[in-house]
Design an enzyme around this catalytic site. Structure first.
Site, PDB file in Angstrom:
ATOM      1  N   SER A  90      19.531  -5.506  10.345  1.00  0.00           N
ATOM      2  CA  SER A  90      19.099  -6.690  11.091  1.00  0.00           C
ATOM      3  C   SER A  90      18.080  -6.303  12.159  1.00  0.00           C
ATOM      4  O   SER A  90      18.177  -5.251  12.790  1.00  0.00           O
ATOM      5  CB  SER A  90      20.317  -7.330  11.764  1.00  0.00           C
ATOM      6  OG  SER A  90      19.910  -8.259  12.742  1.00  0.00           O
ATOM      7  N   TYR A 112      12.582 -11.259  11.849  1.00  0.00           N
ATOM      8  CA  TYR A 112      12.213 -12.590  12.332  1.00  0.00           C
ATOM      9  C   TYR A 112      10.777 -12.464  12.819  1.00  0.00           C
ATOM     10  O   TYR A 112      10.550 -11.866  13.882  1.00  0.00           O
ATOM     11  CB  TYR A 112      13.103 -13.014  13.508  1.00  0.00           C
ATOM     12  CG  TYR A 112      14.525 -13.363  13.160  1.00  0.00           C
ATOM     13  CD1 TYR A 112      14.820 -14.518  12.442  1.00  0.00           C
ATOM     14  CD2 TYR A 112      15.584 -12.570  13.575  1.00  0.00           C
ATOM     15  CE1 TYR A 112      16.134 -14.848  12.131  1.00  0.00           C
ATOM     16  CE2 TYR A 112      16.900 -12.895  13.269  1.00  0.00           C
ATOM     17  CZ  TYR A 112      17.162 -14.040  12.554  1.00  0.00           C
ATOM     18  OH  TYR A 112      18.452 -14.373  12.248  1.00  0.00           O
ATOM     19  N   THR A 138      13.522 -13.576   7.309  1.00  0.00           N
ATOM     20  CA  THR A 138      14.455 -14.703   7.431  1.00  0.00           C
ATOM     21  C   THR A 138      13.673 -15.963   7.775  1.00  0.00           C
ATOM     22  O   THR A 138      12.984 -16.017   8.802  1.00  0.00           O
ATOM     23  CB  THR A 138      15.526 -14.383   8.487  1.00  0.00           C
ATOM     24  OG1 THR A 138      16.232 -13.220   8.058  1.00  0.00           O
ATOM     25  CG2 THR A 138      16.512 -15.533   8.644  1.00  0.00           C
ATOM     26  N   LYS A 202      14.558 -14.705   2.926  1.00  0.00           N
ATOM     27  CA  LYS A 202      15.993 -14.971   3.061  1.00  0.00           C
ATOM     28  C   LYS A 202      16.187 -16.338   3.703  1.00  0.00           C
ATOM     29  O   LYS A 202      15.658 -16.585   4.795  1.00  0.00           O
ATOM     30  CB  LYS A 202      16.645 -13.887   3.935  1.00  0.00           C
ATOM     31  CG  LYS A 202      18.120 -14.146   4.249  1.00  0.00           C
ATOM     32  CD  LYS A 202      18.721 -12.950   4.967  1.00  0.00           C
ATOM     33  CE  LYS A 202      20.196 -13.126   5.258  1.00  0.00           C
ATOM     34  NZ  LYS A 202      20.470 -14.031   6.378  1.00  0.00           N
ATOM     35  N   HIS A 226      22.500 -18.720   5.798  1.00  0.00           N
ATOM     36  CA  HIS A 226      22.747 -17.899   6.988  1.00  0.00           C
ATOM     37  C   HIS A 226      24.244 -17.881   7.332  1.00  0.00           C
ATOM     38  O   HIS A 226      24.639 -17.862   8.489  1.00  0.00           O
ATOM     39  CB  HIS A 226      21.934 -18.452   8.164  1.00  0.00           C
ATOM     40  CG  HIS A 226      21.456 -17.442   9.154  1.00  0.00           C
ATOM     41  ND1 HIS A 226      20.129 -17.119   9.321  1.00  0.00           N
ATOM     42  CD2 HIS A 226      22.119 -16.673  10.051  1.00  0.00           C
ATOM     43  CE1 HIS A 226      20.000 -16.218  10.282  1.00  0.00           C
ATOM     44  NE2 HIS A 226      21.204 -15.926  10.736  1.00  0.00           N
TER      45      HIS A 226
HETATM   46  C1  LIG Z   1      27.662 -12.149  13.052  1.00  0.00           C
HETATM   47  C2  LIG Z   1      26.519 -12.458  12.119  1.00  0.00           C
HETATM   48  C3  LIG Z   1      25.252 -12.058  12.474  1.00  0.00           C
HETATM   49  C4  LIG Z   1      24.188 -12.319  11.622  1.00  0.00           C
HETATM   50  N1  LIG Z   1      22.967 -11.843  11.953  1.00  0.00           N
HETATM   51  C5  LIG Z   1      21.915 -12.056  11.115  1.00  0.00           C
HETATM   52  C6  LIG Z   1      20.648 -11.524  11.415  1.00  0.00           C
HETATM   53  O1  LIG Z   1      20.464 -10.828  12.399  1.00  0.00           O
HETATM   54  N2  LIG Z   1      19.640 -11.805  10.575  1.00  0.00           N
HETATM   55  C7  LIG Z   1      19.808 -12.581   9.432  1.00  0.00           C
HETATM   56  O2  LIG Z   1      18.860 -12.815   8.701  1.00  0.00           O
HETATM   57  N3  LIG Z   1      21.027 -13.072   9.120  1.00  0.00           N
HETATM   58  C8  LIG Z   1      22.067 -12.820   9.924  1.00  0.00           C
HETATM   59  N4  LIG Z   1      23.311 -13.283   9.587  1.00  0.00           N
HETATM   60  C9  LIG Z   1      23.509 -13.985   8.300  1.00  0.00           C
HETATM   61  C10 LIG Z   1      23.885 -12.984   7.192  1.00  0.00           C
HETATM   62  O3  LIG Z   1      22.783 -12.185   6.845  1.00  0.00           O
HETATM   63  C11 LIG Z   1      24.358 -13.671   5.925  1.00  0.00           C
HETATM   64  O4  LIG Z   1      23.408 -14.623   5.534  1.00  0.00           O
HETATM   65  C12 LIG Z   1      25.730 -14.336   6.042  1.00  0.00           C
HETATM   66  O5  LIG Z   1      26.574 -13.579   6.887  1.00  0.00           O
HETATM   67  C13 LIG Z   1      26.374 -14.460   4.680  1.00  0.00           C
HETATM   68  O6  LIG Z   1      27.596 -15.124   4.762  1.00  0.00           O
HETATM   69  P1  LIG Z   1      29.027 -14.404   4.789  1.00  0.00           P
HETATM   70  O7  LIG Z   1      29.205 -13.904   6.182  1.00  0.00           O
HETATM   71  O8  LIG Z   1      29.947 -15.506   4.423  1.00  0.00           O
HETATM   72  O9  LIG Z   1      29.010 -13.275   3.778  1.00  0.00           O
HETATM   73  C14 LIG Z   1      24.393 -13.025  10.412  1.00  0.00           C
HETATM   74  C15 LIG Z   1      25.678 -13.420  10.057  1.00  0.00           C
HETATM   75  C16 LIG Z   1      26.746 -13.134  10.897  1.00  0.00           C
HETATM   76  C17 LIG Z   1      28.121 -13.557  10.475  1.00  0.00           C
HETATM   77  C1  LIG Z   2      23.542 -12.488  22.840  1.00  0.00           C
HETATM   78  C2  LIG Z   2      22.982 -13.826  22.704  1.00  0.00           C
HETATM   79  C3  LIG Z   2      22.344 -14.207  21.389  1.00  0.00           C
HETATM   80  C4  LIG Z   2      20.866 -13.840  21.316  1.00  0.00           C
HETATM   81  C5  LIG Z   2      20.284 -14.167  19.963  1.00  0.00           C
HETATM   82  C6  LIG Z   2      19.412 -13.078  19.407  1.00  0.00           C
HETATM   83  C7  LIG Z   2      19.093 -13.292  17.976  1.00  0.00           C
HETATM   84  C8  LIG Z   2      20.136 -12.711  17.071  1.00  0.00           C
HETATM   85  C9  LIG Z   2      20.109 -13.354  15.735  1.00  0.00           C
HETATM   86  C10 LIG Z   2      21.263 -12.943  14.931  1.00  0.00           C
HETATM   87  C11 LIG Z   2      21.542 -13.913  13.842  1.00  0.00           C
HETATM   88  O1  LIG Z   2      20.729 -14.152  12.979  1.00  0.00           O
HETATM   89  C12 LIG Z   2      22.786 -14.601  13.803  1.00  0.00           C
HETATM   90  O2  LIG Z   2      23.064 -15.312  12.823  1.00  0.00           O
HETATM   91  O3  LIG Z   2      23.551 -14.490  14.758  1.00  0.00           O
END
Ligand SMILES: Cc1cc2nc3c(=O)[nH]c(=O)nc-3n(C[C@H](O)[C@H](O)[C@H](O)COP(=O)(O)O)c2cc1C
Ligand SMILES: CCCCCCCCCCC(=O)C(=O)O
Length: 330
Positions: A90, A112, A138, A202, A226
């Site tokens: 990420s 991003y 994304t 994505k 997401h």
């Molecule tokens: C805690 C958390 C943080 C995430 N951070 C990102 C991220 O930084 N970038 C992104 O494209 N998707 C992010 N996602 C989405 C995941 O890439 C993914 O699409 C999603 O977790 C899939 O669903 P699942 O948790 O049911 O497997 C995040 C998801 C979670 C749960």
């Molecule tokens: C600590 C406060 C949150 C700051 C946001 C930064 C962007 C992180 C994106 C992560 C993500 O995609 C997600 O689903 O969560």
């Protein structure tokens, strides 16, 4: 783990309808097995952009692994490598991509695109230099999702000492990740000029966007909402998959994530047109439970369950999984 951090990992946007829909969709879908197919041992090897993986189960990009475990993203990457698969790092990772890459396996980097193109290009070049083999852009986040749990908990900053380490600029300052509502297809064309890496979008759910992606020379798609964290009310990702796969017509790989918890879910996703799947929360939960070893065990469990389900459904290879093997429960 602090309750606010557990909520950040587990939670979704709004009423969490899409978060629940991702899981409920797999509950509704049934497998129609074939018999007498003499599969022998199954062969789950999957090749994506030149990387040969032992399994079609990949690690989705997720933020802030140091909140889950002291080993952070590096531990997750070690678990993925040990399970013979790859991790998507990420942009909101809490360790530098160079440190995560020390795990030694194939990595992709999630981006991003930032309003500052010079900084965005520098991040891409840094990921390339660290050895990342694809760029996952994304596109479902022109603005940040409204996550009620985080709003209630007042979770707006990382604890002292933690930062998005890949957001450091040339002065050493960590920039904030900005969501960017000005992004259009022109920015994908611009990225193509910045990097020779395969570009994977994505967060595509609509078949018209899948067609546009192919027309714009995109190399792969991840059908995703997401994990229910952006647009609450969005379609479950596995429900969007068949139309996207039909629009793409195998011209580029289609992957899917969201709600995959068992090997049978993986089987259904592959049958409906995905070449591979990604898992988010199951990996985070494993990381929190037991670091790299638990991540490896979790990925191996999903792979072993998929292998077992394929034996019972009569498929030797993922490519033999076809839509006729899936029915909607009556
Ligand atoms: C805690 C958390 C943080 C995430 N951070 C990102 C991220 O930084 N970038 C992104 O494209 N998707 C992010 N996602 C989405 C995941 O890439 C993914 O699409 C999603 O977790 C899939 O669903 P699942 O948790 O049911 O497997 C995040 C998801 C979670 C749960
Ligand atoms: C600590 C406060 C949150 C700051 C946001 C930064 C962007 C992180 C994106 C992560 C993500 O995609 C997600 O689903 O969560």
């Amino acid at each position: 783990m602090l309750p606010a951090h557990a909520d950040f990992f587990a939670g979704g946007a709004g009423e969490e309808r899409t978060l629940r829909a991702n899981l409920a969709a797999y509950d509704r879908l049934r497998i129609v097995p074939r018999v007498l197919r003499a599969t022998g041992d199954r062969d789950l090897r999957t090749t994506l952009f030149g990387a040969e993986l032992a399994t079609p189960v990949l690690v989705a990009p997720t933020a802030f692994h140091l909140l889950a475990h002291a080993g952070g993203e590096a531990a997750t990457a070690q678990g993925a490598v040990a399970a013979g698969t790859l991790m998507v790092v990420s942009m909101a990772a809490t360790q530098p991509v160079e440190r995560i890459a020390e795990a030694g396996g194939p990595l992709w980097f999630q981006l991003y695109p930032q309003p500052d193109p010079v900084f965005t290009a520098a991040v891409v070049k840094r990921a390339e230099a660290a050895g990342c083999r694809a760029l996952v852009v994304t596109v479902d986040s022109p603005v940040f999702g409204r996550r009620d749990r985080d709003l209630r908990n007042g979770f707006t900053t990382l604890p002292a000492g933690l930062a998005c380490e890949n957001m450091r600029d040339e002065t050493g300052r960590v920039r904030s990740i900005e969501m960017n509502a000005t992004l259009g297809w022109d920015r994908i064309a611009w990225l193509r000029g910045v990097t020779g890496l395969p570009i994977v979008l994505k967060g595509v759910l609509h078949p018209a966007d899948a067609r546009l992606a192919v027309e714009h020379g995109v190399d792969g798609l991840i059908v995703s909402n997401h994990g229910g964290r952006q647009l609450d009310g969005a379609i479950a990702s596995v429900d969007a998959l068949p139309a996207v796969a039909a629009a793409v017509r195998r011209r580029i790989p289609v992957l899917v994530d969201g709600g995959i918890r068992r090997g049978t879910d993986v089987l259904v996703a592959l049958a409906l047109g995905a070449e591979a799947v990604l898992v988010g929360r199951p990996v985070l939960d494993a990381l929190a439970r037991g670091g790299a070893d638990a991540v490896r065990e979790e990925l191996e469990r999903l792979t072993a369950e998929l292998d077992h389900a394929m034996a019972l459904a009569g498929a030797k290879r993922p490519a033999e999984l076809t839509p006729d093997l899936v029915a909607v429960a009556g």
